[in-house]
Design a protein around this motif. Structure first.
Motif, PDB file in Angstrom:
ATOM      1  N   PHE A 266     -17.433 -24.267   6.856  1.00 34.52           N
ATOM      2  CA  PHE A 266     -18.366 -24.858   7.385  1.00 34.52           C
ATOM      3  C   PHE A 266     -17.626 -25.724   8.534  1.00 34.52           C
ATOM      4  O   PHE A 266     -18.073 -25.809   9.917  1.00 34.52           O
ATOM      5  N   VAL A 267     -16.467 -26.402   8.561  1.00 36.25           N
ATOM      6  CA  VAL A 267     -16.059 -27.083   9.249  1.00 36.25           C
ATOM      7  C   VAL A 267     -15.309 -26.020  10.412  1.00 36.25           C
ATOM      8  O   VAL A 267     -15.296 -26.412  11.579  1.00 36.25           O
ATOM      9  N   ILE A 268     -14.488 -25.042   9.926  1.00 38.68           N
ATOM     10  CA  ILE A 268     -13.855 -24.003  10.823  1.00 38.68           C
ATOM     11  C   ILE A 268     -14.927 -23.278  11.859  1.00 38.68           C
ATOM     12  O   ILE A 268     -14.734 -23.238  12.943  1.00 38.68           O
ATOM     13  N   PHE A 269     -16.115 -23.275  11.167  1.00 41.33           N
ATOM     14  CA  PHE A 269     -17.291 -22.390  12.089  1.00 41.33           C
ATOM     15  C   PHE A 269     -17.553 -23.073  12.864  1.00 41.33           C
ATOM     16  O   PHE A 269     -18.127 -22.772  14.205  1.00 41.33           O
ATOM     17  N   LEU A 270     -17.857 -24.496  12.551  1.00 42.14           N
ATOM     18  CA  LEU A 270     -18.571 -25.455  13.291  1.00 42.14           C
ATOM     19  C   LEU A 270     -17.616 -25.730  14.723  1.00 42.14           C
ATOM     20  O   LEU A 270     -18.160 -25.785  15.883  1.00 42.14           O
ATOM     21  N   VAL A 271     -16.349 -25.766  14.427  1.00 44.06           N
ATOM     22  CA  VAL A 271     -15.443 -26.143  15.534  1.00 44.06           C
ATOM     23  C   VAL A 271     -15.425 -24.980  16.356  1.00 44.06           C
ATOM     24  O   VAL A 271     -15.375 -24.849  17.702  1.00 44.06           O
ATOM     25  N   ALA A 272     -15.240 -23.741  15.848  1.00 45.49           N
ATOM     26  CA  ALA A 272     -15.417 -22.554  16.644  1.00 45.49           C
ATOM     27  C   ALA A 272     -16.295 -22.405  17.355  1.00 45.49           C
ATOM     28  O   ALA A 272     -16.298 -21.845  18.693  1.00 45.49           O
ATOM     29  N   TYR A 273     -17.609 -22.588  16.932  1.00 49.21           N
ATOM     30  CA  TYR A 273     -18.705 -22.571  17.602  1.00 49.21           C
ATOM     31  C   TYR A 273     -18.933 -23.350  18.831  1.00 49.21           C
ATOM     32  O   TYR A 273     -19.344 -23.092  20.107  1.00 49.21           O
TER      33      TYR A 273
ATOM     34  N   ASN B  21     -17.731 -20.556  27.106  1.00 52.29           N
ATOM     35  CA  ASN B  21     -18.594 -19.878  27.820  1.00 52.29           C
ATOM     36  C   ASN B  21     -19.391 -20.507  28.888  1.00 52.29           C
ATOM     37  O   ASN B  21     -19.791 -20.133  29.658  1.00 52.29           O
ATOM     38  N   VAL B  22     -19.838 -21.612  28.382  1.00 56.61           N
ATOM     39  CA  VAL B  22     -20.735 -22.443  29.370  1.00 56.61           C
ATOM     40  C   VAL B  22     -19.805 -22.772  30.903  1.00 56.61           C
ATOM     41  O   VAL B  22     -20.544 -22.395  31.691  1.00 56.61           O
ATOM     42  N   SER B  23     -18.556 -23.032  30.406  1.00 57.13           N
ATOM     43  CA  SER B  23     -17.721 -23.206  31.564  1.00 57.13           C
ATOM     44  C   SER B  23     -17.520 -22.188  32.283  1.00 57.13           C
ATOM     45  O   SER B  23     -17.762 -22.274  33.868  1.00 57.13           O
TER      46      SER B  23
ATOM     47  N   THR C  54     -15.524 -16.509  20.721  1.00 52.30           N
ATOM     48  CA  THR C  54     -14.939 -17.882  20.968  1.00 52.30           C
ATOM     49  C   THR C  54     -13.635 -17.721  21.739  1.00 52.30           C
ATOM     50  O   THR C  54     -13.266 -18.645  22.830  1.00 52.30           O
ATOM     51  N   LEU C  55     -12.934 -16.615  21.625  1.00 52.95           N
ATOM     52  CA  LEU C  55     -11.416 -16.294  22.313  1.00 52.95           C
ATOM     53  C   LEU C  55     -11.741 -15.670  23.645  1.00 52.95           C
ATOM     54  O   LEU C  55     -11.065 -16.100  24.664  1.00 52.95           O
ATOM     55  N   ASN C  56     -12.939 -14.984  23.948  1.00 53.51           N
ATOM     56  CA  ASN C  56     -13.000 -14.268  25.196  1.00 53.51           C
ATOM     57  C   ASN C  56     -12.916 -15.303  26.401  1.00 53.51           C
ATOM     58  O   ASN C  56     -12.388 -14.806  27.476  1.00 53.51           O
ATOM     59  N   PRO C  57     -13.474 -16.437  26.572  1.00 58.73           N
ATOM     60  CA  PRO C  57     -13.551 -17.319  27.737  1.00 58.73           C
ATOM     61  C   PRO C  57     -12.181 -17.700  27.762  1.00 58.73           C
ATOM     62  O   PRO C  57     -11.807 -17.903  29.051  1.00 58.73           O
ATOM     63  N   PHE C  58     -11.312 -17.873  26.911  1.00 60.13           N
ATOM     64  CA  PHE C  58     -10.119 -18.394  27.177  1.00 60.13           C
ATOM     65  C   PHE C  58      -9.190 -17.405  27.355  1.00 60.13           C
ATOM     66  O   PHE C  58      -7.934 -17.794  28.069  1.00 60.13           O
ATOM     67  N   ILE C  59      -9.278 -16.091  26.701  1.00 56.61           N
ATOM     68  CA  ILE C  59      -8.385 -14.926  27.524  1.00 56.61           C
ATOM     69  C   ILE C  59      -8.657 -14.828  28.782  1.00 56.61           C
ATOM     70  O   ILE C  59      -7.778 -14.795  29.578  1.00 56.61           O
ATOM     71  N   TYR C  60      -9.809 -14.828  29.527  1.00 51.78           N
ATOM     72  CA  TYR C  60     -10.095 -14.862  30.857  1.00 51.78           C
ATOM     73  C   TYR C  60      -9.263 -16.166  31.672  1.00 51.78           C
ATOM     74  O   TYR C  60      -9.232 -16.010  32.830  1.00 51.78           O
TER      75      TYR C  60
ATOM     76  N   LEU D 188     -20.736 -11.745  30.552  1.00 46.22           N
ATOM     77  CA  LEU D 188     -20.128 -11.446  29.238  1.00 46.22           C
ATOM     78  C   LEU D 188     -20.120 -12.720  28.521  1.00 46.22           C
ATOM     79  O   LEU D 188     -20.462 -12.759  27.449  1.00 46.22           O
ATOM     80  N   SER D 189     -19.890 -13.861  29.141  1.00 47.37           N
ATOM     81  CA  SER D 189     -19.934 -15.244  28.723  1.00 47.37           C
ATOM     82  C   SER D 189     -21.099 -15.427  28.196  1.00 47.37           C
ATOM     83  O   SER D 189     -21.650 -16.087  27.211  1.00 47.37           O
ATOM     84  N   LEU D 190     -22.513 -15.161  28.754  1.00 42.49           N
ATOM     85  CA  LEU D 190     -23.798 -15.464  28.567  1.00 42.49           C
ATOM     86  C   LEU D 190     -24.220 -14.619  27.271  1.00 42.49           C
ATOM     87  O   LEU D 190     -24.759 -15.026  26.274  1.00 42.49           O
ATOM     88  N   LEU D 191     -23.593 -13.328  27.077  1.00 41.65           N
ATOM     89  CA  LEU D 191     -23.733 -12.589  25.918  1.00 41.65           C
ATOM     90  C   LEU D 191     -23.059 -13.149  24.784  1.00 41.65           C
ATOM     91  O   LEU D 191     -23.601 -13.038  23.972  1.00 41.65           O
ATOM     92  N   ASP D 192     -21.916 -13.773  24.988  1.00 40.78           N
ATOM     93  CA  ASP D 192     -21.137 -14.167  23.923  1.00 40.78           C
ATOM     94  C   ASP D 192     -21.836 -15.367  23.325  1.00 40.78           C
ATOM     95  O   ASP D 192     -21.700 -15.807  22.332  1.00 40.78           O
ATOM     96  N   LEU D 193     -22.384 -16.132  24.294  1.00 41.82           N
ATOM     97  CA  LEU D 193     -22.975 -17.554  24.315  1.00 41.82           C
ATOM     98  C   LEU D 193     -24.148 -17.167  23.145  1.00 41.82           C
ATOM     99  O   LEU D 193     -24.311 -17.810  22.096  1.00 41.82           O
ATOM    100  N   CYS D 194     -24.985 -16.082  23.429  1.00 40.65           N
ATOM    101  CA  CYS D 194     -26.030 -15.829  22.677  1.00 40.65           C
ATOM    102  C   CYS D 194     -25.517 -15.238  21.412  1.00 40.65           C
ATOM    103  O   CYS D 194     -26.339 -15.398  20.311  1.00 40.65           O
ATOM    104  N   TYR D 195     -24.439 -14.407  21.185  1.00 39.67           N
ATOM    105  CA  TYR D 195     -24.045 -13.587  20.135  1.00 39.67           C
ATOM    106  C   TYR D 195     -23.673 -14.926  19.024  1.00 39.67           C
ATOM    107  O   TYR D 195     -24.233 -14.725  17.941  1.00 39.67           O
ATOM    108  N   THR D 196     -22.930 -15.722  19.438  1.00 41.51           N
ATOM    109  CA  THR D 196     -22.900 -16.860  18.183  1.00 41.51           C
ATOM    110  C   THR D 196     -24.004 -17.668  17.861  1.00 41.51           C
ATOM    111  O   THR D 196     -24.123 -18.132  16.875  1.00 41.51           O
TER     112      THR D 196
END
Length: 314
Positions: free
Chosen positions: A28-35, A42-44, A284-290, A66-74
């Motif tokens: 729960f803690v891990i997924f909350l932090v990842a979310y 992605n919003v940034s 979660t990783l996609n925006p940081f990769i870019y 892609l960021s909008l898509l990932d935002l909706c994904y999670t």
């Protein structure tokens, strides 16, 4: 068919990680932090891509998609997962399950096509630099993006319908943490080989055709880059593609391992791990990769922290 599925219309039980209750609170803690990181990242990217004039290009237009898509994904899966991890109830309504299945499939289908379009954008920029503004003009980019989203949601309508019409004879315990095709087909009380064949054909077309186009496109890009005499220019051209290639690798590896196989051979533990990877880790990783690999985005994020940026944006 209504009679056989009647009890399922009352909802489903998502087992998730209930067979390992000691894992639920740490997860729960891990997924909350990842979310939270996924939302922030992605919003940034969306904000700086749309507001910073220096990122007003086709590449960043598709990155923001892609960021909008990932935002909706999670958002389509993680909130429900967090509720189930925290409390004793592991249920989801029938309508919620259908919506989750449809949205998740639609977004996954859209990403397959979007990644191929992003590869074409890099091809046009590197291999056809003089014609790039004409090839990737604003109107064409908007049409390509709109067609991508429409195609993804249309494909999801077919796949989710094929999945949900299979009679379940009252079975409603889903051995997963969200409603996904292989786990739902496991509940069917009929021979699902026809459903599996149809879904595999659709999955193969949607995954393998764009992947083939991406690989072919990068073949042409590699040829063009090798002809560049300047080592600095070659590195710059490679660097613009590296982030996209990393995202493609992560997405397609997990998606193919999940969907280009018969659901009857579905392994619950492997399925959960793969779903966690492309449903939470990758978005979660996609925006940081870019961000981390791209000097323009890092500079735009730094400008976004200044008052002058927001004054100009207004």
């Amino acid at each position: 068919m209504w009679t056989s599925n009647q009890s399922s219309l009352e909802g489903f039980v998502l087992l998730g990680f209930s067979d390992r209750p000691w894992l639920e609170k740490p997860l729960f803690v891990i997924f909350l932090v990842a979310y939270i990181f996924a939302l922030f990242g992605n919003v940034s990217i969306i904000l700086v891509s749309r507001l910073d004039p220096q990122l007003d290009s086709p590449m960043y237009f598709f990155v923001s998609n892609l960021s909008l898509l990932d935002l909706c994904y999670t958002t389509s899966t993680v909130p429900q997962m967090l509720v189930n991890l925290w409390g004793p109830e592991k249920t989801i309504s029938y309508g919620g399950c259908v919506a989750q299945l449809y949205i998740f499939l639609a977004l996954g289908s859209t990403e397959c096509i979007l990644l191929a379009i992003m590869a074409f954008d890099r091809y046009a920029a590197i291999c056809k630099p003089l014609h790039y503004p004409v090839i990737m003009n604003q109107r064409r980019c908007i049409h390509m993006a709109a067609g991508t989203w429409f195609s993804g949601f249309a494909n999801s309508l077919v796949q989710s319908t094929l999945t949900m019409v299979a009679p379940r004879c009252g079975r409603k315990i889903v051995d997963h943490f969200f409603c996904e095709v292989p786990a739902l087909l496991k509940l069917a009380c009929i021979d699902t080989h026809v459903n599996e064949a149809e879904l595999n054909v659709l999955g193969a077309l949607l995954l393998l055709v764009p992947l083939t186009l991406i690989l072919g496109t990068y073949g042409f890009i590699a040829q063009a880059v090798m002809k560049i005499r300047s080592a600095e220019s070659r590195w710059k051209a490679f660097n613009t593609c590296a982030s996209h290639l990393l995202v493609v690798s992560m997405f397609y590896f997990t998606a193919i391992s999940m969907y280009v196989q018969p659901p009857s051979s579905y392994s619950r533990d492997r399925g959960k791990v793969m779903a966690l990877f492309y449903g939470i880790v990758t978005p979660t990783l996609n925006p940081f990769i870019y961000t981390l690999r791209n000097k323009d985005v890092k500079a735009a994020l730094r400008r976004a922290l200044t008052k002058e940026f927001w004054i100009k944006a207004r």
